[in-house]
Design an enzyme around this catalytic site. Structure first.
Site, mmCIF file in Angstrom:
data_model
loop_
_atom_site.group_PDB
_atom_site.id
_atom_site.type_symbol
_atom_site.label_atom_id
_atom_site.label_comp_id
_atom_site.label_asym_id
_atom_site.label_seq_id
_atom_site.Cartn_x
_atom_site.Cartn_y
_atom_site.Cartn_z
ATOM 1 N N ARG A 157 1.372 -1.664 -0.229
ATOM 2 C CA ARG A 157 -0.054 -0.118 -0.036
ATOM 3 C C ARG A 157 0.777 1.526 -0.153
ATOM 4 O O ARG A 157 0.341 2.339 0.089
ATOM 5 C CB ARG A 157 -0.733 0.318 1.687
ATOM 6 N N SER A 206 -10.881 -0.116 3.143
ATOM 7 C CA SER A 206 -10.138 -0.327 4.560
ATOM 8 C C SER A 206 -9.503 0.253 4.549
ATOM 9 O O SER A 206 -8.551 1.222 5.056
ATOM 10 C CB SER A 206 -8.833 -1.505 3.898
ATOM 11 N N GLU A 278 -4.539 2.093 6.901
ATOM 12 C CA GLU A 278 -4.714 2.611 5.426
ATOM 13 C C GLU A 278 -5.148 4.040 4.626
ATOM 14 O O GLU A 278 -4.441 4.880 4.164
ATOM 15 C CB GLU A 278 -5.335 1.341 4.688
HETATM 16 C C1 LIG Z 1 -14.966 0.238 -1.211
HETATM 17 C C2 LIG Z 1 -13.614 0.438 -1.527
HETATM 18 C C3 LIG Z 1 -12.785 -0.802 -1.971
HETATM 19 C C4 LIG Z 1 -11.402 -0.213 -1.494
HETATM 20 N N1 LIG Z 1 -10.889 -1.706 -2.567
HETATM 21 C C5 LIG Z 1 -9.513 -1.647 -1.931
HETATM 22 C C6 LIG Z 1 -8.678 -2.677 -2.893
HETATM 23 O O1 LIG Z 1 -9.353 -3.863 -2.685
HETATM 24 N N2 LIG Z 1 -7.668 -2.740 -2.242
HETATM 25 C C7 LIG Z 1 -6.915 -1.406 -2.105
HETATM 26 O O2 LIG Z 1 -5.553 -2.036 -2.356
HETATM 27 N N3 LIG Z 1 -7.329 -0.137 -2.405
HETATM 28 C C8 LIG Z 1 -8.700 0.115 -2.294
HETATM 29 N N4 LIG Z 1 -9.349 1.051 -1.589
HETATM 30 C C9 LIG Z 1 -8.832 2.353 -1.362
HETATM 31 C C10 LIG Z 1 -8.721 3.301 -2.784
HETATM 32 O O3 LIG Z 1 -9.258 2.888 -3.671
HETATM 33 C C11 LIG Z 1 -7.236 2.504 -3.027
HETATM 34 O O4 LIG Z 1 -6.250 2.781 -2.281
HETATM 35 C C12 LIG Z 1 -6.806 3.948 -4.384
HETATM 36 O O5 LIG Z 1 -5.569 3.277 -5.254
HETATM 37 C C13 LIG Z 1 -6.907 5.099 -4.371
HETATM 38 O O6 LIG Z 1 -7.071 5.846 -5.613
HETATM 39 P P1 LIG Z 1 -7.890 7.593 -5.888
HETATM 40 O O7 LIG Z 1 -7.597 7.998 -7.101
HETATM 41 O O8 LIG Z 1 -8.854 7.449 -5.331
HETATM 42 O O9 LIG Z 1 -6.717 8.001 -4.442
HETATM 43 P P2 LIG Z 1 -6.452 8.615 -3.557
HETATM 44 O O10 LIG Z 1 -7.428 8.581 -2.404
HETATM 45 O O11 LIG Z 1 -7.070 10.497 -4.383
HETATM 46 O O12 LIG Z 1 -4.544 9.044 -2.557
HETATM 47 C C14 LIG Z 1 -4.728 7.876 -2.770
HETATM 48 C C15 LIG Z 1 -2.455 8.150 -3.357
HETATM 49 O O13 LIG Z 1 -2.837 8.272 -4.235
HETATM 50 C C16 LIG Z 1 -1.641 9.321 -3.861
HETATM 51 N N5 LIG Z 1 -2.032 9.903 -5.292
HETATM 52 C C17 LIG Z 1 -3.247 9.980 -6.199
HETATM 53 N N6 LIG Z 1 -3.245 10.815 -7.428
HETATM 54 C C18 LIG Z 1 -2.032 10.893 -7.635
HETATM 55 C C19 LIG Z 1 -0.549 11.292 -8.508
HETATM 56 N N7 LIG Z 1 -0.955 11.107 -10.021
HETATM 57 N N8 LIG Z 1 0.698 11.152 -8.747
HETATM 58 C C20 LIG Z 1 0.634 10.907 -7.322
HETATM 59 N N9 LIG Z 1 0.403 11.213 -6.367
HETATM 60 C C21 LIG Z 1 -1.202 9.992 -6.570
HETATM 61 C C22 LIG Z 1 -2.166 10.924 -2.950
HETATM 62 O O14 LIG Z 1 -1.205 11.667 -2.954
HETATM 63 C C23 LIG Z 1 -2.622 9.601 -2.090
HETATM 64 O O15 LIG Z 1 -1.101 9.526 -1.356
HETATM 65 C C24 LIG Z 1 -10.911 0.965 -2.028
HETATM 66 C C25 LIG Z 1 -11.453 1.879 -1.465
HETATM 67 C C26 LIG Z 1 -13.552 2.187 -1.642
HETATM 68 C C27 LIG Z 1 -13.791 2.995 -1.716
#
Ligand SMILES: Cc1cc2nc3c(=O)[nH]c(=O)nc-3n(C[C@H](O)[C@H](O)[C@H](O)COP(=O)(O)OP(=O)(O)OC[C@H]3O[C@@H](n4cnc5c(N)ncnc54)[C@H](O)[C@@H]3O)c2cc1C
Length: 282
Positions: A157, A206, A278
């Site tokens: 992660r 999570s 997380e």
């Molecule tokens: C219902 C649900 C289920 C989920 N299941 C999982 C799962 O099974 N496995 C899992 O790993 N995660 C899961 N997640 C968590 C989440 O979706 C992931 O962590 C995902 O990678 C976050 O992506 P995001 O675009 O929303 O990023 P954000 O929440 O906006 O950011 C997450 C991180 O990424 C960084 N970031 C974002 N964009 C960039 C970029 N362009 N360049 C550099 N850094 C960047 C941010 O600074 C931050 O540190 C779940 C979430 C939900 C709501």
């Protein structure tokens, strides 16, 4: 570059109000040139789809998001811009009958940049297993890179992109032709929904990382936190590690901190294990 003031907290999948925050949006590659000056000596955070992130109402950060999106196939690889939603990438896979990111199907709101930065994983596969090259911008050095995605970039992660002023702009991925990809995507979503609350819930997935000893959900369940409610927040009855905002109109940031504190204390007292978040709080 576009500048806007937005209640990012409400845009986050937790739907917890933060008040308006200053956000810079990359709309064009030429915007990258101004980042070094804009963010010099400023505290800032990069955001993606906000599916893993809480925006604190006390946050003094300014925010940066890339709106560059799109997907295409080139030289046996699939290239995806960072601002592309996971759902758009999966639709592209279905249309072109290729397998690549189907194991992540059912994560709502997430974007490709966020999934890479977070090294998202599910069903034993991580995005670092399928990513080929990463296209990113070093804000301090004002320099673009297109580098092979080596294992050293990633951990559980986590990735170097979360720590070093590196804005992910896109990535290329390995893929295979797959006539059954649509069925596979459906099957992953079905498996997910058997164990996790529905996508419409206001949750970031999570809440805590899995400690080495046991999954966080198991520890929370054993600490009687499955279905536990504190004011406007609740740990899901379906999966104890999923924290749900029951009432976006009324829920407060302090209630969130309090229920997190209660859960950490209970698990620490019962098992002597310190749960680590997380989800991220900016
Ligand atoms: C219902 C649900 C289920 C989920 N299941 C999982 C799962 O099974 N496995 C899992 O790993 N995660 C899961 N997640 C968590 C989440 O979706 C992931 O962590 C995902 O990678 C976050 O992506 P995001 O675009 O929303 O990023 P954000 O929440 O906006 O950011 C997450 C991180 O990424 C960084 N970031 C974002 N964009 C960039 C970029 N362009 N360049 C550099 N850094 C960047 C941010 O600074 C931050 O540190 C779940 C979430 C939900 C709501």
């Amino acid at each position: 570059m576009k500048l806007d003031y937005k209640d990012l907290g409400l845009e986050s999948k937790l739907r917890l109000k933060s008040g308006r925050k200053k956000v810079f949006y990359i709309e064009d590659f030429s915007d990258l040139n101004s980042l070094k000056d804009i963010f010099k000596n400023k505290k800032y955070k990069i955001i993606g789809g906000l599916s893993n992130t809480v925006i604190s109402p006390f946050s003094k950060y300014i925010f940066l998001k890339t709106l560059l999106k799109g997907i295409y196939l080139k030289k046996g690889k699939i290239f995806v811009y960072a601002g592309t939603k996971l759902s758009e990438a999966l639709n592209f896979q279905i249309k072109n009958k290729i397998s690549c990111l189907e194991f992540l199907a059912g994560i709502p709101q997430a974007e490709i940049g966020g999934l890479i930065a977070q090294n998202a994983s599910a069903f034993g596969i991580s995005i670092s297993d399928v990513v080929d090259k990463i296209f990113f911008f070093d804000i301090k050095k004002n320099k673009i890179y297109f580098e092979n995605a080596t294992k050293e970039f990633f951990s559980y992660r986590n990735s170097i992109f979360k720590h070093e002023n590196l804005l992910i702009l896109g990535a290329s991925f390995k893929y295979n032709f797959d006539f059954y990809v649509k069925e596979k995507i459906k099957s992953y979503v079905k498996k997910r929904l058997e164990k996790q609350p529905h996508f419409v819930e206001n949750t970031l997935g999570s809440t805590f990382k899995n400690p080495k000893q046991y999954p966080a959900g198991y520890l929370l369940e054993k600490a009687f936190l499955k279905g536990f409610r504190f004011k406007n927040f609740k740990f899901s009855e379906k999966h104890a590690n999923f924290l749900i905002n029951l009432n976006p109109q009324k829920a407060s940031f302090f209630e969130l901190l309090e229920i997190i504190y209660i859960a950490k204390e209970k698990v620490k007292n019962l098992f002597n294990i310190s749960l680590e978040l997380e989800i991220e709080i900016f």
